[in-house]
Design an enzyme around this catalytic site. Structure first.
Site, short mmCIF file in Angstrom:
data_model
loop_
_atom_site.label_atom_id
_atom_site.label_comp_id
_atom_site.label_asym_id
_atom_site.label_seq_id
_atom_site.Cartn_x
_atom_site.Cartn_y
_atom_site.Cartn_z
CG ASP A 141 -2.09 0.89 1.11
OD1 ASP A 141 -2.27 1.50 0.04
OD2 ASP A 141 -2.85 0.99 2.09
CG ASN A 149 -7.48 -2.65 -6.16
OD1 ASN A 149 -6.55 -3.43 -5.96
ND2 ASN A 149 -7.71 -1.64 -5.32
C1 FPP Z 1 -1.65 0.34 -3.36
O1 FPP Z 1 -1.30 1.67 -3.59
C2 FPP Z 1 -1.23 -0.53 -4.44
C3 FPP Z 1 -2.07 -1.14 -5.32
C4 FPP Z 1 -3.52 -0.99 -5.32
C5 FPP Z 1 -1.57 -1.98 -6.38
C6 FPP Z 1 -0.37 -2.81 -6.08
C7 FPP Z 1 0.26 -3.10 -7.38
C8 FPP Z 1 1.58 -3.04 -7.65
C9 FPP Z 1 2.64 -2.78 -6.65
C10 FPP Z 1 2.05 -3.23 -9.05
C11 FPP Z 1 1.72 -4.50 -9.75
C12 FPP Z 1 1.99 -5.75 -9.03
C13 FPP Z 1 2.75 -6.79 -9.45
C14 FPP Z 1 2.75 -8.08 -8.70
C15 FPP Z 1 3.60 -6.71 -10.65
P1 FPP Z 1 -2.44 2.76 -3.61
O2 FPP Z 1 -2.65 3.17 -5.03
O3 FPP Z 1 -3.65 2.26 -2.91
O4 FPP Z 1 -1.74 3.88 -2.80
P2 FPP Z 1 -2.43 5.04 -1.94
O5 FPP Z 1 -3.25 4.36 -0.89
O6 FPP Z 1 -1.25 5.77 -1.39
O7 FPP Z 1 -3.24 5.86 -2.90
#
Ligand code: FPP
Length: 229
Positions: A17, A65
């Site tokens: 996250d 998501n």
């Molecule tokens: C959370 O950050 C992250 C995600 C929803 C996606 C996680 C995906 C990746 C790290 C990339 C793809 C994965 C792989 C396995 C290649 P957020 O956008 O919720 O952050 P925020 O809460 O700060 O807005």
């Protein structure tokens, strides 16, 4: 393992996250935060291998998501595809087995095909299992597992466990969430029954193999403290 030796973690899961906040802090587009998030994934998978973890489960895309803007969903999909294309050779050579938990078949056919090919190519590997949660929701997983168990016979914690997407993985030892949020967000609810939890303020793009190593050391020290009781 000696009598006084604390258990080492075999299976670690991470709620990755903070990509968005990482980008916002730097006045960069969210997509770049996710891109840096993939680099953190790469570092941590290598770290997990080097640390001898049997399984690493990463929450890459939740059933919730889909509610994000279409452009962000499509950015995440392309990052996922690019990651598989660029890193599959390394996985194959390093003995990493790729596994998906969740209903990844809901994704576009090119993603499904790529993921299935990658799983087939690494199916015989016996090193670290990298389980990527895609279109995953824990309550949905438990409901599906309970229905399957009921169709076969008595419903017990054991028969439900045997039908979960994670049935072939070791028990979950440690669950990490980055970015300061202190919630499970429908991730591995059943599996977390006896897991240690570690919440860190580090934003996912800043997470390193060193942070994973520290987390495993914290796990061992907690086991050492509580193990004798
Ligand atoms: C959370 O950050 C992250 C995600 C929803 C996606 C996680 C995906 C990746 C790290 C990339 C793809 C994965 C792989 C396995 C290649 P957020 O956008 O919720 O952050 P925020 O809460 O700060 O807005």
């Amino acid at each position: 393992m000696g009598k006084d030796e604390p258990a080492r973690a075999r299976h670690v899961a991470i709620i990755m996250d903070g990509n968005g906040r990482w980008a916002k802090k730097r006045h960069l587009p969210r997509a770049l935060g996710h891109q840096r998030g993939v680099e953190a994934v790469r570092r941590v998978v290598r770290g997990a291998r080097e640390l001898g973890l049997e399984a690493l489960t990463l929450y890459a895309f939740s059933t919730e998501n889909w509610r994000r803007p279409e452009e962000e969903v499509s950015d995440l999909m392309s990052l996922m595809k690019r990651f598989i294309v660029s890193d599959l050779d390394e996985f194959a050579e390093a003995g990493v087995r790729l596994k998906i938990i969740g209903d990844y078949r809901a994704f576009k056919s090119d993603v499904v095909e790529l993921v299935e090919k990658a799983m087939a190519r690494t199916a015989g590997n016996t090193g670290t299992t990298l389980a990527v949660a895609l279109n995953y929701g824990s309550q949905d997983e438990i409901a599906r597992a309970a229905a399957k168990a009921a169709a076969k016979g008595p419903v017990t914690p054991e028969t439900i466990s045997a039908e979960l997407d994670t049935a072939d993985l070791p028990p979950l030892d440690l669950l990490i969430r980055t970015s300061g949020e202190v919630r499970l967000s429908n991730f591995l609810l059943w599996q977390a029954a006896y897991a240690e939890m570690l919440f860190t303020d580090v934003l996912w793009p800043d997470f390193t193999a060193g942070h994973l190593k520290d987390a495993l050391e914290t796990f061992v020290s907690r086991e050492r403290r509580y193990g004798g009781r």
